[in-house]
Design an enzyme around this catalytic site. Structure first.
Site, PDB file in Angstrom:
ATOM      1  N   LYS A  97     -15.155  -3.431  -7.665  1.00 35.99           N
ATOM      2  CA  LYS A  97     -14.094  -4.438  -7.604  1.00 35.99           C
ATOM      3  C   LYS A  97     -14.558  -5.752  -8.237  1.00 35.99           C
ATOM      4  O   LYS A  97     -13.858  -6.345  -9.059  1.00 35.99           O
ATOM      5  CB  LYS A  97     -13.680  -4.685  -6.139  1.00 35.99           C
ATOM      6  CG  LYS A  97     -12.473  -5.575  -6.015  1.00 35.99           C
ATOM      7  CD  LYS A  97     -12.242  -6.074  -4.622  1.00 35.99           C
ATOM      8  CE  LYS A  97     -12.971  -7.372  -4.406  1.00 35.99           C
ATOM      9  NZ  LYS A  97     -12.732  -7.996  -3.110  1.00 35.99           N
TER      10      LYS A  97
ATOM     11  N   ASP B 117      -8.165  -4.800  -4.336  1.00 31.81           N
ATOM     12  CA  ASP B 117      -8.559  -5.528  -3.128  1.00 31.81           C
ATOM     13  C   ASP B 117      -7.599  -5.132  -2.007  1.00 31.81           C
ATOM     14  O   ASP B 117      -6.807  -4.195  -2.167  1.00 31.81           O
ATOM     15  CB  ASP B 117      -8.574  -7.046  -3.379  1.00 31.81           C
ATOM     16  CG  ASP B 117      -7.159  -7.613  -3.447  1.00 31.81           C
ATOM     17  OD1 ASP B 117      -6.202  -6.820  -3.614  1.00 31.81           O
ATOM     18  OD2 ASP B 117      -6.996  -8.834  -3.316  1.00 31.81           O
TER      19      ASP B 117
END
Ligand code: SF4
Length: 263
Positions: free
Chosen positions: A159, A178
């Site tokens: 991420k 997220d």
């Protein structure tokens, strides 16, 4: 926008009685969701992207930074913390530590105190100092530009790497997943997975690559402003006609229209 709640509720519960039983939207895949997602047909995805473009034409990352390195540090700090809090902390932090060299030689106890309010400050301190040292040792003090290289940097999982590559370098290496992207992808029936890596793979398959960077920013902003975790504001949402989520859950404010377009 006019609402006829009682009538609409009755109409929805008649249509999808089993799905209304799902109490937790995040778990709805286990509670009656069809195995083949309806939400991923290309025309519907195109319409979702169009609506997101209308609502969020120019959004970008909310983490304040002046260069890729600062974005890397801010993203490490943002784990389990709000962007607002991170921006408050980095304002002071980046005034004191201006380069990877400064962070690489930081006193760990001091740095822990400086980032304490972002949570998990001991691990984050280790990651930040480790990341700065790694950049100096292997990348000439620069943040690398490939996923493979970024994943070798302490504190940079997929991420974080996607955030840095997409926002700082405009390299579409993947889709940032997220908590907001995870929740909205599920509510919009773009995935039935819980694991961010699997969600990213689903999104990569259905979202055109030239939209990957903007799409994740758009979902993050939409998740903050409208499709919030506990009580999504469906009546204010411009994806309402395309969204399947409200008739799968209880306790939400239901969308005001009965049938999502293209259903
Ligand atoms: S209609 Fe409701 S659940 Fe669907 S995306 Fe909009 S706010 Fe979220």
């Amino acid at each position: 926008m006019p609402t006829k709640k009682p009538k609409l509720k009755a109409a929805r519960s008649k249509k999808a009685p089993k799905l209304v039983a799902a109490a937790n939207p995040a778990k709805s895949s286990a509670l009656g969701r069809p195995s083949k997602l309806r939400g991923t047909n290309p025309e519907r995805v195109r319409q979702i992207l169009e609506k997101l473009d209308e609502a969020y034409p120019e959004v970008t990352c909310a983490l304040e930074h002046r260069n890729p390195f600062e974005l890397l540090i801010a993203t490490i700090l943002s784990a389990q913390c709000t962007d607002v809090r991170v921006n408050i902390v980095t304002k002071t932090l980046f005034a004191k530590y201006k380069s990877p060299t400064d962070f690489a030689h930081a006193n760990p106890a001091e740095l822990e105190n400086e980032i304490r309010s972002t949570g998990f400050f001991r691990n984050k301190t280790k990651s930040i100092i480790g990341a700065a040292q790694k950049l100096l040792k292997d990348f000439g003090g620069e943040v690398p530009r490939t996923m493979e290289e970024l994943l070798t940097v302490p504190g940079a999982a997929r991420k974080t790497a996607n955030v840095v590559l997409g926002t700082a370098y405009k390299i579409a290496s993947g889709v940032v997943v997220d908590t907001h992207v995870q929740r909205l992808s599920q509510r919009l029936d773009l995935t039935e997975h819980e694991d961010p890596k699997k969600i990213e793979q689903d999104l990569i398959r259905i979202i055109p690559q030239d939209k990957w960077i903007l799409f994740s920013h758009q979902l993050i902003w939409h998740g903050r402003r409208v499709c919030v975790a506990r009580t999504p504001r469906c009546a204010e949402c411009n994806l309402e006609r395309l969204c399947y989520a409200a008739d799968k859950t209880v306790g939400w404010k239901l969308p005001t229209r009965k049938t999502p377009a293209g259903r």
